[in-house]
Write a protein that holds these residues in place. Sequence first.
Motif, PDB file in Angstrom:
ATOM      1  N   ILE A  26       3.639   6.029  -9.389  1.00 48.11           N
ATOM      2  CA  ILE A  26       2.826   6.263  -8.212  1.00 48.11           C
ATOM      3  C   ILE A  26       2.700   7.773  -8.014  1.00 48.11           C
ATOM      4  CG2 ILE A  26       3.415   4.078  -7.132  1.00 48.11           C
ATOM      5  CD1 ILE A  26       5.426   5.471  -5.415  1.00 48.11           C
ATOM      6  N   ASP A  27       1.834   8.194  -7.095  1.00 47.17           N
ATOM      7  CA  ASP A  27       1.664   9.621  -6.843  1.00 47.17           C
ATOM      8  C   ASP A  27       2.987  10.253  -6.446  1.00 47.17           C
ATOM      9  OD1 ASP A  27      -0.993   9.613  -7.475  1.00 47.17           O
ATOM     10  OD2 ASP A  27      -1.698   9.525  -5.407  1.00 47.17           O
TER      11      ASP A  27
ATOM     12  N   TYR B 289       7.120   1.406 -11.744  1.00 43.58           N
ATOM     13  CA  TYR B 289       5.725   1.738 -11.499  1.00 43.58           C
ATOM     14  C   TYR B 289       5.587   3.244 -11.373  1.00 43.58           C
ATOM     15  CZ  TYR B 289       5.445  -3.199 -10.406  1.00 43.58           C
ATOM     16  OH  TYR B 289       5.521  -4.559 -10.478  1.00 43.58           O
TER      17      TYR B 289
ATOM     18  N   GLN C 136      -2.084  14.826 -13.325  1.00 44.27           N
ATOM     19  CA  GLN C 136      -1.607  14.288 -12.050  1.00 44.27           C
ATOM     20  C   GLN C 136      -0.083  14.230 -12.044  1.00 44.27           C
ATOM     21  OE1 GLN C 136      -3.630  13.502  -9.498  1.00 44.27           O
ATOM     22  NE2 GLN C 136      -1.873  13.011  -8.222  1.00 44.27           N
TER      23      GLN C 136
ATOM     24  N   GLU D 168       0.845  -1.183   0.000  1.00 46.37           N
ATOM     25  CA  GLU D 168       0.000   0.000   0.000  1.00 46.37           C
ATOM     26  C   GLU D 168       0.887   1.241   0.000  1.00 46.37           C
ATOM     27  OE1 GLU D 168      -2.821   2.081   3.284  1.00 46.37           O
ATOM     28  OE2 GLU D 168      -2.923  -0.094   3.116  1.00 46.37           O
ATOM     29  N   THR D 169       0.647   2.120  -0.957  1.00 47.36           N
ATOM     30  CA  THR D 169       1.349   3.388  -0.999  1.00 47.36           C
ATOM     31  C   THR D 169       0.473   4.415  -1.692  1.00 47.36           C
ATOM     32  OG1 THR D 169       3.337   4.551  -1.716  1.00 47.36           O
ATOM     33  CG2 THR D 169       2.582   2.793  -3.122  1.00 47.36           C
ATOM     34  N   SER D 170       0.524   5.621  -1.218  1.00 50.50           N
ATOM     35  CA  SER D 170      -0.231   6.758  -1.745  1.00 50.50           C
ATOM     36  C   SER D 170      -1.725   6.438  -1.906  1.00 50.50           C
ATOM     37  CB  SER D 170       0.360   7.260  -3.065  1.00 50.50           C
ATOM     38  OG  SER D 170       0.312   6.286  -4.073  1.00 50.50           O
ATOM     39  N   GLY D 171      -2.280   5.734  -0.912  1.00 48.28           N
ATOM     40  CA  GLY D 171      -3.707   5.459  -0.891  1.00 48.28           C
ATOM     41  C   GLY D 171      -4.169   4.383  -1.843  1.00 48.28           C
ATOM     42  N   GLN D 172      -3.242   3.663  -2.468  1.00 48.81           N
ATOM     43  CA  GLN D 172      -3.593   2.609  -3.413  1.00 48.81           C
ATOM     44  C   GLN D 172      -2.776   1.362  -3.095  1.00 48.81           C
ATOM     45  OE1 GLN D 172      -2.546   4.438  -7.122  1.00 48.81           O
ATOM     46  NE2 GLN D 172      -4.523   5.443  -7.330  1.00 48.81           N
ATOM     47  N   GLN D 173      -3.209   0.231  -3.638  1.00 49.85           N
ATOM     48  CA  GLN D 173      -2.480  -1.013  -3.476  1.00 49.85           C
ATOM     49  C   GLN D 173      -1.866  -1.390  -4.815  1.00 49.85           C
ATOM     50  OE1 GLN D 173      -5.266  -3.823  -1.875  1.00 49.85           O
ATOM     51  NE2 GLN D 173      -5.530  -2.659   0.008  1.00 49.85           N
ATOM     52  N   PHE D 174      -0.567  -1.730  -4.797  1.00 51.46           N
ATOM     53  CA  PHE D 174       0.158  -2.070  -6.013  1.00 51.46           C
ATOM     54  C   PHE D 174       0.732  -3.471  -5.902  1.00 51.46           C
ATOM     55  CE2 PHE D 174       0.316   2.544  -5.982  1.00 51.46           C
ATOM     56  CZ  PHE D 174       0.091   2.863  -7.311  1.00 51.46           C
ATOM     57  N   TRP D 175       0.832  -4.141  -7.033  1.00 44.13           N
ATOM     58  CA  TRP D 175       1.446  -5.451  -7.147  1.00 44.13           C
ATOM     59  C   TRP D 175       2.879  -5.195  -7.591  1.00 44.13           C
ATOM     60  CZ3 TRP D 175      -1.247 -10.428  -8.205  1.00 44.13           C
ATOM     61  CH2 TRP D 175      -0.382 -11.452  -8.592  1.00 44.13           C
TER      62      TRP D 175
END
Length: 145
Positions: A37-38, A35, A106, A21-28
């Motif tokens: 990310i925010d 990747y 974004q 979990e990072t920046s309010g999201q879940q990543f594989w």
Amino acid sequence: MTNSKNSSNNSKSNELYAIAETSGQQFWFEVNRYYDIDRLNAKEKDKIILEKVLLLKDKNSITVGKPYVKDAKIELEVVSHKRDKKILVYKMRPKKKTRKKMGHRQELTRVMVKSIKIGKSAPESSSKKETVKKETKPKSEKSTN
């Protein structure tokens, strides 16, 4: 024979991965992949460690956290900062002659996964601290009664 080759190729591609979990999201996350990310407050070539690992799969086992896996870490390296594609937002109030057209891009950080690890030295010290706290609280409750 072809079945064994296919299964060995699939197992090699899915040997080691983690869901974090990072920046309010879940990543594989998989090793040696990048990747977006925010935006993170870090410079290029900086190392970042994610400790909120929800699931970790090794060659032989799968570890699921409650909610996080203890002592699991994902090491990331910041590759670059970039901006996503523009999204158009159009707002209109019917019969009022009001219209608003806005755009949004974004801010993103591109990171490369360097390693996925489970370390066992840190939890021993933290678990001792927790047991000491648990023992002291009941004693104080008994003395107040």
